[in-house]
Scaffold this active site. Structure first.
Site, PDB file in Angstrom:
ATOM      1  N   PRO A   1       0.815  -1.351  -0.045  1.00  0.00           N
ATOM      2  CA  PRO A   1      -0.005   0.054   0.021  1.00  0.00           C
ATOM      3  C   PRO A   1       0.721   1.185   0.145  1.00  0.00           C
ATOM      4  CG  PRO A   1      -0.571  -1.326   1.896  1.00  0.00           C
ATOM      5  CD  PRO A   1       0.847  -1.903   1.423  1.00  0.00           C
ATOM      6  N   GLU A   2       0.974   1.657  -1.129  1.00  0.00           N
ATOM      7  CA  GLU A   2       1.571   3.173  -1.358  1.00  0.00           C
ATOM      8  C   GLU A   2       0.330   3.978  -1.406  1.00  0.00           C
ATOM      9  OE1 GLU A   2       4.493   4.910  -2.027  1.00  0.00           O
ATOM     10  OE2 GLU A   2       5.719   3.275  -1.445  1.00  0.00           O
TER      11      GLU A   2
ATOM     12  N   HIS B   1      -4.277 -14.958   7.686  1.00  0.00           N
ATOM     13  CA  HIS B   1      -4.193 -13.467   7.730  1.00  0.00           C
ATOM     14  C   HIS B   1      -5.446 -12.555   7.386  1.00  0.00           C
ATOM     15  CE1 HIS B   1       0.022 -14.810   8.283  1.00  0.00           C
ATOM     16  NE2 HIS B   1       0.210 -15.135   7.110  1.00  0.00           N
TER      17      HIS B   1
ATOM     18  N   ARG C   1       1.772  -9.165   7.870  1.00  0.00           N
ATOM     19  CA  ARG C   1       2.566  -8.534   8.754  1.00  0.00           C
ATOM     20  C   ARG C   1       1.887  -7.899   9.965  1.00  0.00           C
ATOM     21  NH1 ARG C   1       7.485  -5.902   5.790  1.00  0.00           N
ATOM     22  NH2 ARG C   1       8.445  -5.692   7.767  1.00  0.00           N
TER      23      ARG C   1
ATOM     24  N   ARG D   1      16.268  22.777   8.378  1.00  0.00           N
ATOM     25  CA  ARG D   1      15.877  21.410   8.472  1.00  0.00           C
ATOM     26  C   ARG D   1      17.509  20.676   8.122  1.00  0.00           C
ATOM     27  NH1 ARG D   1      11.244  19.030   9.690  1.00  0.00           N
ATOM     28  NH2 ARG D   1      12.768  17.307  10.225  1.00  0.00           N
TER      29      ARG D   1
END
Length: 272
Positions: free
Chosen positions: A2-3, A91, A110, A152
DNA sequence: CCCAAGACCTGGCGGC
DNA sequence: TGCCGCCAGGTCTTGG
């Protein structure tokens, strides 16, 4: 998997089935996701109708009058729409049943994903309140990015992957965007010129838009194979391609670990 | 506040 | 084959 483009595709895939549908039950087989699944709280949504489904960053939000279901797919999660009665596999941690006939099933090997219930104003939820702008909106632009990079010292790659700066830029698209903008991932964010902020903001938008189109195409049937990135890899210029020639100049693509994540770049096309 | 590193978890792969 | 170490698309949490 999942992007941001796949989360967006997931949203588009489930929306027709869930918006306007009534929740008729939950089946939670494993509560041990990133945070414990609040089964008791979720059950109270039974009988509620989903008024709206949306994406914020990589979170999916299913709104009802009694609360909002927040889903995240983590690194390995996916949702499918199924008819009731389908046997759950490994899962398949939870189902949300609609109208007694269809269900949204979460599979996540996961277990970095989550399923929570939000009952306070959604934007004030801890997971959502500190998120930066969506990359594909006008709120995210060169001027904004420049202002947020002042002082930064982190690498520009880490900066664009920081969800308080901008959401949805994962490890793949960080490398791809920087390649497109001609910027070396290791450059300190504060050292990027105004001009390069402009190139970078545009590159992020371009890459994500293109990927959403690709994701939409490949996952249009939605119950399809658990997606390895086959459809993306054709379009990736640098990610996962160390040792291969750059598509622009034929120089060998290099990789380097930045903030514990592998990062890919062309040493010639990305000089600064 | 800023930054780096650790943590969570399973499966697939290359190497021996 | 079998086992081992390493790596993977995320992001919250901790410690300096």
């Amino acid at each position: 998997m999942p992007e941001l483009p796949e989360v967006e595709t997931t949203l588009r895939g489930i929306s027709p089935a869930v918006v306007g549908a009534t929740i008729t039950g939950f089946e939670v087989r494993n509560t041990a996701l990133r945070w414990p699944v609040p089964v008791g709280q979720l059950q109270k949504l039974t009988g509620q109708t989903v008024s709206k489904a949306e994406r914020r960053a990589k979170y999916l939000l299913l709104h009802t009058a009694a609360g909002t279901i927040l889903l995240h797919l983590g690194m390995s999660g996916s949702l499918r729409i199924l008819q009731t009665g389908q046997v759950a596999g490994k899962h398949d941690h939870l189902d949300i049943e609609f109208d007694g006939q269809q269900l949204v099933r979460l599979n996540d090997p996961r277990r970095f994903g989550c399923c929570l219930l939000i009952q306070s104003p959604v934007s004030e939820h801890k997971l959502l309140s500190n998120l930066g702008p969506e990359p594909l909106t006008e709120d995210f632009n060169a001027h904004y990015l420049f202002s947020r990079s002042r002082g930064r010292r982190v690498t520009i790659k880490s900066l664009i992957m920081d969800s308080t700066i901008v959401v949805g830029v994962g490890n793949i698209y960080a490398s791809e965007s920087l390649f497109l903008a001609g910027i070396r991932p290791t450059l300190a964010a504060k050292r990027l010129s105004r001009k390069r902020h402009h190139l970078l903001a545009d590159a992020i938008k371009h890459v994500l838009q293109k990927a959403i189109k690709a994701g939409g195409t490949s996952l249009s049937d939605f119950s399809g194979t658990d997606g390895k990135p086959g459809y993306f890899s054709q379009q990736l210029h640098v990610y996962g391609r160390s040792g291969e020639p750059c598509s622009t100049c034929m120089t060998t693509i290099q990789s380097k670990v930045i903030a514990q994540r592998n990062t890919y770049f062309c040493p010639v096309c990305q000089r600064f």
